[in-house]
Scaffold this motif. Structure first.
Motif, PDB file in Angstrom:
ATOM      1  N   VAL B  59       0.782  -1.237  -0.352  1.00  0.00           N
ATOM      2  CA  VAL B  59      -0.135   0.103   0.041  1.00  0.00           C
ATOM      3  C   VAL B  59       0.759   1.351  -0.548  1.00  0.00           C
ATOM      4  O   VAL B  59       0.470   2.589  -1.319  1.00  0.00           O
ATOM      5  CB  VAL B  59      -1.071  -0.015   1.341  1.00  0.00           C
ATOM      6  N   PHE B  79      -4.671  16.427   5.820  1.00  0.00           N
ATOM      7  CA  PHE B  79      -5.839  15.928   5.709  1.00  0.00           C
ATOM      8  C   PHE B  79      -5.640  14.518   5.775  1.00  0.00           C
ATOM      9  O   PHE B  79      -6.332  13.549   6.056  1.00  0.00           O
ATOM     10  CB  PHE B  79      -7.136  16.557   5.083  1.00  0.00           C
ATOM     11  N   LEU B  80      -4.888  13.819   5.339  1.00  0.00           N
ATOM     12  CA  LEU B  80      -4.968  11.826   4.977  1.00  0.00           C
ATOM     13  C   LEU B  80      -4.402  11.254   6.910  1.00  0.00           C
ATOM     14  O   LEU B  80      -4.911  10.519   6.881  1.00  0.00           O
ATOM     15  CB  LEU B  80      -3.602  12.085   4.016  1.00  0.00           C
ATOM     16  N   PHE B  82      -4.873  12.681   9.423  1.00  0.00           N
ATOM     17  CA  PHE B  82      -6.226  12.897  10.165  1.00  0.00           C
ATOM     18  C   PHE B  82      -6.517  11.902  10.036  1.00  0.00           C
ATOM     19  O   PHE B  82      -7.836  11.060  10.793  1.00  0.00           O
ATOM     20  CB  PHE B  82      -7.111  14.631   9.948  1.00  0.00           C
ATOM     21  N   THR B  83      -7.575  11.629   8.284  1.00  0.00           N
ATOM     22  CA  THR B  83      -8.256  10.673   7.743  1.00  0.00           C
ATOM     23  C   THR B  83      -7.451   9.368   8.695  1.00  0.00           C
ATOM     24  O   THR B  83      -8.369   8.274   8.919  1.00  0.00           O
ATOM     25  CB  THR B  83      -8.433  10.052   6.441  1.00  0.00           C
ATOM     26  N   PHE B  85      -5.640   8.814  10.735  1.00  0.00           N
ATOM     27  CA  PHE B  85      -5.754   8.555  12.513  1.00  0.00           C
ATOM     28  C   PHE B  85      -7.597   8.369  12.859  1.00  0.00           C
ATOM     29  O   PHE B  85      -8.111   7.696  13.445  1.00  0.00           O
ATOM     30  CB  PHE B  85      -6.249   9.853  13.181  1.00  0.00           C
ATOM     31  N   PHE B  86      -9.045   8.801  11.872  1.00  0.00           N
ATOM     32  CA  PHE B  86      -9.459   8.602  12.220  1.00  0.00           C
ATOM     33  C   PHE B  86     -10.194   7.304  12.024  1.00  0.00           C
ATOM     34  O   PHE B  86     -11.061   6.205  12.580  1.00  0.00           O
ATOM     35  CB  PHE B  86     -10.518   9.275  11.568  1.00  0.00           C
ATOM     36  N   THR B  87      -9.828   6.798  10.695  1.00  0.00           N
ATOM     37  CA  THR B  87      -9.802   5.799  10.966  1.00  0.00           C
ATOM     38  C   THR B  87      -9.157   4.627  11.735  1.00  0.00           C
ATOM     39  O   THR B  87      -9.855   3.238  11.920  1.00  0.00           O
ATOM     40  CB  THR B  87      -9.429   4.568   9.239  1.00  0.00           C
ATOM     41  N   ALA B  89      -9.226   5.083  15.064  1.00  0.00           N
ATOM     42  CA  ALA B  89      -9.781   5.318  16.398  1.00  0.00           C
ATOM     43  C   ALA B  89     -11.145   3.994  15.995  1.00  0.00           C
ATOM     44  O   ALA B  89     -11.867   3.855  17.148  1.00  0.00           O
ATOM     45  CB  ALA B  89      -9.887   6.628  16.245  1.00  0.00           C
ATOM     46  N   LEU B  90     -11.618   4.017  14.299  1.00  0.00           N
ATOM     47  CA  LEU B  90     -12.935   3.863  14.628  1.00  0.00           C
ATOM     48  C   LEU B  90     -12.437   2.202  14.461  1.00  0.00           C
ATOM     49  O   LEU B  90     -12.792   1.145  15.424  1.00  0.00           O
ATOM     50  CB  LEU B  90     -13.154   3.746  12.977  1.00  0.00           C
ATOM     51  N   PHE B  91     -11.175   2.175  14.222  1.00  0.00           N
ATOM     52  CA  PHE B  91     -11.120  -0.211  14.575  1.00  0.00           C
ATOM     53  C   PHE B  91     -10.739  -0.253  15.546  1.00  0.00           C
ATOM     54  O   PHE B  91     -11.105  -0.844  16.110  1.00  0.00           O
ATOM     55  CB  PHE B  91      -9.317  -0.082  13.965  1.00  0.00           C
ATOM     56  N   LEU B  93     -11.434   1.388  18.532  1.00  0.00           N
ATOM     57  CA  LEU B  93     -11.833   1.418  19.672  1.00  0.00           C
ATOM     58  C   LEU B  93     -13.165   1.174  19.809  1.00  0.00           C
ATOM     59  O   LEU B  93     -13.642   0.608  21.182  1.00  0.00           O
ATOM     60  CB  LEU B  93     -12.236   3.862  19.820  1.00  0.00           C
ATOM     61  N   THR B  94     -13.843   0.828  19.140  1.00  0.00           N
ATOM     62  CA  THR B  94     -15.083  -0.239  18.620  1.00  0.00           C
ATOM     63  C   THR B  94     -14.995  -1.684  19.434  1.00  0.00           C
ATOM     64  O   THR B  94     -15.300  -1.587  19.945  1.00  0.00           O
ATOM     65  CB  THR B  94     -15.954  -0.591  17.152  1.00  0.00           C
ATOM     66  N   HIS B  95     -13.484  -1.947  19.275  1.00  0.00           N
ATOM     67  CA  HIS B  95     -13.358  -3.043  19.643  1.00  0.00           C
ATOM     68  C   HIS B  95     -12.945  -3.200  21.269  1.00  0.00           C
ATOM     69  O   HIS B  95     -13.355  -3.553  21.619  1.00  0.00           O
ATOM     70  CB  HIS B  95     -11.749  -3.810  19.058  1.00  0.00           C
ATOM     71  N   LEU B  96     -12.489  -2.502  21.745  1.00  0.00           N
ATOM     72  CA  LEU B  96     -11.917  -1.721  22.898  1.00  0.00           C
ATOM     73  C   LEU B  96     -13.339  -1.778  23.021  1.00  0.00           C
ATOM     74  O   LEU B  96     -13.588  -2.100  24.827  1.00  0.00           O
ATOM     75  CB  LEU B  96     -10.967  -0.154  23.545  1.00  0.00           C
TER      76      LEU B  96
END
Ligand code: HEM
Ligand SMILES: [Cu+2]
Lengths: 613, 110, 458
Positions: B59, B79-80, B82-83, B85-87, B89-91, B93-96
């Protein structure tokens, strides 16, 4: 760019010929399939106002059911349909349906398209001195996709199953398992809600890419980053929120579509029962996954609802106090921090789902932190007022009312940030009161302010001040009678989404049930107080007082440098920016405003110009 | 190379063309490697770790070389970052949220 | 009036417009696929059933990977050719890119097709049999159907008593499609004889709808036979079948046995959660429902093969080991396979009380055919999203990825076929467009480079 304009002038004549040849067609291309950002902005504005009205209407029916449950609704009840309102009585199903659609319509079809679609589209290119958006065709697509989404959403009311009925949050498993025993699951309200969302998401995706590109690349000469008005900054942050937060909701919508149409169990746990019957599913999914994906969007979404309101107010206040905005730079940074944090607070909507303690703590900390930039924004606006000679015209009244109303909404949110207190307050009317203070007397007031403020630029006429006051004062009073009692009820444990407003739990709710009636009457009075506004918007087009110069409010930002109304290509001269956006009452200046576009030493002249094209 | 407005010389051109072919070959070898460790390794975990490492390399190569991100100016990176980082975070935090790494044994009554 | 910086970069930002836009768009795409991957991680870690691994066709996936990488190269070459102002070379490479995208989608669709034909049946105790449906598929057969009741569902009205045209509730006559060699001739309530077809059904139903008459009864002039695809039914029992659209057939259930050519047995879910002892687990699976269906010889074969396996050590906590130890491919040609006839006999044993016995000509098949009674089936599905969240996320990811391929290819095709004129007037503009299209194409390739190992290999 001046070269570009002369180029256009050359072509202007050719266009005029075309006008004569096909007058009909050119009307369509000028006003319907236009790619001009101003026309698209107005299209967005009108459609979203219609949707706001529709959402408002649904709410009025709901308020009847809350105040007078199981009693026939006068006038309207008879028309709602035998299935939904037998004998004119609002049924619980109808309440659910209207509740879900009120939320959906207000958020996704009312406020966002009005605040971001309409104001953003119309004003951002003007304020940065651009001739149009970076991608005019994409812009038109964004509007049309939004409209298709809206029409789909409205059509679902007339499906055999009725529209979606599981809240604007559309939580699974309920949303994946209701309306499944119908003939055609695709043509059920729940499924169409998802389809409509896919369109709305695509629309806002196009819109946000367009706005960001425009802001980055089409700023006129001299428009440095910090000379951009807060309005533009706010819209930039909003666009980023839409850009990055919506895709996970799109994922949620697609996965829920899979659940509904292809029988998967993304959001359905093993052994799920429906009416004591095991569903024919594999199971193994998780309802919490849906909530994560949904709130990953929906929290940034509330900032999408509120940031444009700040944008509007931050333009109106300095203009009407004749003083610079206090802390322009601070506000910009606050908005950026706000945008960043809004992505990592989403699970504060999920404290009751039994999250792990670590994650819960994390989200409590971030949620409390995000209140700091919000408070900074509000404080800057309040401090700006200090010592100003305030001009109380209608836009300013609405803008001023916005501040305390948003303040109430914001401060009542703090107890919801802590899992300890949220345990009690979650899903009560307290929450409803909290976010309605933010969006109704908050955002909606700011949007009204914006409409009154920029109406003269768009139409060349002022809106009527008397009607404006007739609109403002009753609205302000009704709003407070409508939403303040919700806090009291909520603290007393009134649950949200009760079609009968708590009648069924009379033992505990008896002493506060009377508030339902107060609130409902306030809601209907609120509806009446919108009549002056609607009249005002339409009557002033032809009958309003004419503006005598391009810059009737003596404002400083670039949109007032355009002819009235601005034509295709916006500016009659090549705008060059010489200073910051809020140069009011500059010591030594001959006027109390020094517009951004005036060169050093020039004096603003008051003249009315017309678009060259 | 995206910035160039003058046409590159023919030599440049064939050099770039060759580089593209070679880069593509490298990507293919990466994927082949991924597949073959799948046959060699028995444990799923080690395979996932290695596979992800290879994928990440591929990649990065695509991004920086084929999509010539390396030649772009800072704003895209802003902006990439941040993007991404947010992705993540989604991975995480949802799992945590599903698992609680802390246990308050002190309060439990044995 | 022209929008500035459509072709030339703006000096201070260093970008032309579309370049910014595409990177923004890709950022949003990162969030889209990020959301999907986070769903994948979440579902896999939270799954309470064994997560299927190594079940896809790795060769097909690998070939597709190569195809996409190749197309990444060609699209870059196309762009490079434009930079060189070599239009011919551009056309060739662009056409190659499009061809590669077609190849990719073709392979993808073939892969999808396989999933639709492969079935899994979970029995009541959790043991799973996988395979293909026997000849003719799975049909619910009714005979002696004398009464057919059409439903008009007059209560299913939209708001304001208004219904969208063409989206009506009530019977649509699709049930006629399941009729087996007989004529749909009926007597209506007045005794008049009618032959039903879709048009008559819909006119009769809409008339009843407006008269608020909920149902229309028909009596067949001669008993009818139906063979119905289960998904068309919302429920059925021994005497009655109800379609999704509300149509009700009354007759006699003839057969709802599921006939499967089994190619794999999977007993992992037959072991209760929390079981720790491997030997105990083997004792348990000896009693699995699967053997009742499949026959004792396969059980013997299984136990023999797996006894070896369990000697090599391993525990129930190790998912890789459990997958090895409690699943077994079933093929009549493998050495482990039990004799054909006995397996078939075992199947027949279950079917004794049924009139019809599966035809005995199975020479060309590689897998034993078994008959599974409806009461033994806890859940069954083909390997579509319904079967397991793994397949669900597989379909969700790859179909969204496929949509991106199709969308990207359409845009590139537009450049190739309709933008020749632009090359003549403003070659740099076309170059930019191709660059942007290429960036999107590379991104789609990047997504695949993650999707491929995650779904095919891990
Ligand atoms: C202006 C007057 C408004 C009034 C009187 C009003 C009233 C209500 C009422 C009575 C409910 C239902 C409470 C319940 O049963 O739980 C509700 C729900 C809601 N409203 Fe409003 N509303 C107004 C404006 C807005 C606006 C402007 C927005 C959004 C921007 C909005 C968004 C929502 C949402 C999201 C819900 C939750 C729906 C759900 O339960 O799923 N409302 N509102
Ligand atoms: Cu929130």
């Amino acid at each position: 760019m001046s070269a570009a304009i002369t180029h256009e002038e050359l072509h202007g004549e050719a266009h005029d010929h075309a006008h004569e040849a096909h007058p009909k067609q050119s009307f369509i291309y000028k006003y319907i399939f236009s790619t001009d950002h101003k026309v698209i902005g107005i299209q967005y504005g009108l459609t979203s106002l219609v949707f706001l009205l529709a959402g408002f209407f649904l709410m009025m029916v709901m308020r009847w059911s809350i105040a007078y449950p199981d009693k026939p609704m006068p006038l309207i009840g008879a028309f709602l349909g035998d299935r939904w309102a037998p004998g004119g009585v609002v049924s619980p199903e109808l309440y659910n349906m209207f509740g879900a659609m009120h939320g959906t319509i207000m958020v996704f079809l009312g406020v966002v398209p009005l605040a971001f679609g309409a104001f953003g589209n119309y004003l951002v290119p003007l304020q940065i001195g651009a001739i149009d958006m970076a991608f005019p065709k994409l812009n038109a697509w964004s509007y049309w996709l939004n409209l298709i989404g809206g029409v789909l959403m409205m059509m679902s009311f007339f499906m055999p199953s009725g529209a979606a009925q599981s809240g604007w949050t559309n939580y699974s498993p309920l949303a994946s398992t209701t309306q499944m025993d119908v003939k055609d699951v695709f043509f059920s309200g729940q499924t169409q809600w998802l389809m409509a969302m896919v369109f709305l998401i695509s629309s806002s995706l196009l819109g946000s890419v367009n706005i960001i590109t425009t802001i980055i690349n089409l700023r006129c000469k001299g428009m440095t980053w910090m000379r951009m008005p807060f309005f533009v900054w706010g819209m930039l942050v909003t666009a980023f929120l839409l850009l990055l937060a919506f895709p996970p909701l799109e994922v949620a919508a697609v996965l829920q579509l899979f659940d509904r149409l292809f029988g998967s169990s993304f959001f359905l746990p093993t052994g799920l029962l429906d009416s004591n019957r095991h569903l024919d599913i594999a199971g193994g999914g998780s309802p919490l996954l849906y909530q994560h994906l949904f709130w990953f969007l929906a929290h940034p979404e509330v900032y999408v609802l509120i940031l444009p309101a700040f944008c509007i107010v931050s333009d109106i206040i300095p203009c009407n106090i004749r003083r610079p905005l206090w802390g322009h730079k601070t506000m910009v940074y606050a908005a950026l921090v706000l945008g960043f944090f809004s992505f990592i607070v989403w699970a504060h909507h999920m404290y009751l789902t039994g999250m792990g303690a670590v994650v819960s703590t994390f989200f409590q900390i971030t949620t409390v932190s995000i209140s700091v930039p919000s408070v900074v924004l509000l404080t800057c606006l309040m401090i700006s007022l200090w010592g100003g000679s305030i001009r109380f015209n209608t836009p300013m009244l609405f803008a001023c009312a916005f501040l305390p109303m948003f303040g109430i909404g914001g401060l009542t949110g703090l107890p919801l940030a802590f899992s300890m207190t949220d345990l009690f307050l979650h899903d009560t009317y307290y929450v409803i009161g909290h976010f309605h203070y933010v969006v109704a007397p908050g955002t909606i007031f700011a949007l009204f302010a914006g409409i009154y403020h920029w109406y003269p630029k768009i139409t060349g006429r002022f809106m009527n001040e008397t009607l404006g006051r007739l609109h403002f004062w009753p609205s302000l009073i009704c709003m407070n009678f409508l939403f303040a009692p919700m806090f009291i009820q909520g603290l007393a444990g009134f649950h949200r989404r009760w079609y009968n407003g708590g009648m069924a739990f009379e033992d505990t709710t008896r002493h506060l049930l009377w508030l339902n009636e107060v609130m409902s009457i306030a809601a209907w009075c609120l509806a009446l107080s919108q009549i002056p506004f609607i009249l005002n918007v339409f009557l002033s087009i032809k009958g309003g007082k004419k503006v005598t110069c391009d810059n009737p409010w003596h404002a400083t930002t670039l949109e007032w440098a355009t002819p009235t109304p601005p034509g295709h290509g916006n500016f009659n001269f090549e705008p060059v920016v010489h200073r910051g956006p809020y140069e009011y009452s500059v010591p030594g200046a001959s006027t109390d405003y020094t517009p951004q576009w005036l060169a050093e030493g020039e004096v603003p002249e008051e003249k009315l110009t017309h678009a060259e094209h | 190379m995206s910035e160039e407005t003058t046409t590159p010389s023919a030599a440049d051109f064939s050099k770039q063309s060759r580089q593209i072919w070679l880069g593509g070959l490298g990507l293919m070898i990466g994927s082949a490697l991924s597949c073959s460790i799948f046959n060699l390794l028995s444990s799923t975990t080690s395979h996932i770790v290695l596979g992800l490492l290879i994928a990440a390399t591929q990649v990065a190569f695509q991004l920086f070389v084929f999509m010539h991100l390396k030649n772009e100016r800072g704003i895209v990176y802003k902006f990439l970052v941040f993007t991404v980082f947010f992705t993540f975070a989604l991975f995480f935090l949802t799992h945590l949220a599903q698992s609680s790494p802390l246990h308050f044994d002190a309060f439990s009554s044995k | 009036m022209d929008i500035p910086y459509t072709v030339k970069a703006r000096p201070d930002t260093g970008f032309w417009n579309a370049k910014i836009a595409i990177w923004l768009f890709l950022a949003s795409e990162v969030m889209l696929f990020g959301g999907l991957f986070s769903a994948y991680i979440f579902l896999r870690l939270a799954s309470d059933t064994p997560w299927p691994t190594h079940v896809l066709n790795v060769q097909a996936g690998f070939v597709n990977t190569l195809i996409l990488i190749l197309s990444s190269i060609t699209v870059l070459q196309a762009w490079l050719s434009l930079k060189m102002r070599n239009f011919r070379r551009y056309q060739i490479f662009m056409a190659a890119t499009l061809l590669l995208s077609v190849a990719f989608m073709t392979i993808k669709i073939r892969e999808y097709g396989d999933k639709f034909h492969h079935y899994g049946v979970r029995l009541q105790d959790g043991s799973v049999l996988e395979g293909h449906l026997a000849e003719g598929g799975y049909k619910i057969k009714f005979l002696d159907v004398k009464t057919v009741t059409l439903a008009s569902r007059p209560n299913e009205k939209g708001l304001l008593n208004f219904n969208m045209p063409f989206i009506t509730p009530g019977s649509d006559g699709n049930f006629l499609g399941y009729l087996v060699d007989s004529k749909p001739e009926f007597k209506d309530a007045t005794g008049k004889v009618v032959v039903l077809d879709k048009a008559t059904v819909s006119s009769v139903v809409s008339e009843a709808f407006s008269k608020k008459q909920p149902e229309i009864k028909y009596t067949a002039t001669a008993p009818l036979k139906f063979a119905i695809t289960p998904s068309a039914l919302i429920s059925y029992d021994g005497t009655k079948a109800t379609f999704r659209d509300g149509t009700v057939l009354e007759g006699k259930l003839e057969d709802d046995t599921l006939r499967l050519e089994v190619d794999k047995v999977d007993l992992r879910q037959a072991i209760p959660a929390g079981e720790k002892s491997l030997s105990h687990a083997y004792e348990l699976v000896e009693k699995a429902d699967a053997w009742r269906v499949l026959g004792g010889d396969w059980k013997t074969a299984f136990l023999k093969q797996k006894a070896e396996k369990s000697k090599s050590g391993g525990s129930l906590g190790d998912t890789d080991f459990v997958r090895e130890a409690f699943t077994m491919p079933i093929s009549l040609h493998s050495e482990a396979g039990a004799p054909v006839h006995e397996a078939k006999e075992a199947g027949k044993a279950e079917m004794k009380d049924h009139a019809e016995v599966a035809p005995a000509t199975h020479e060309e098949h590689h897998h034993p055919e078994v008959a599974i009674l409806k009461k033994d089936v806890a859940f069954y599905s083909n390997f579509t999203p319904k079967y397991h969240n793994y397949y669900a996320i597989y379909f969700a990811m790859t179909s969204l990825h496929g949509l991106h391929i199709v969308g990207g290819a359409l845009v590139l095709a537009y450049f190739l076929f309709f933008n020749g004129g632009l090359y003549k007037t403003d070659p740099e503009h076309l170059t930019n467009r191709v660059e942007v299209g290429g960036l999107f194409w590379h991104f789609v390739d990047i997504v695949w480079m993650i999707v491929f190992p995650v779904l095919y290999l891990f």
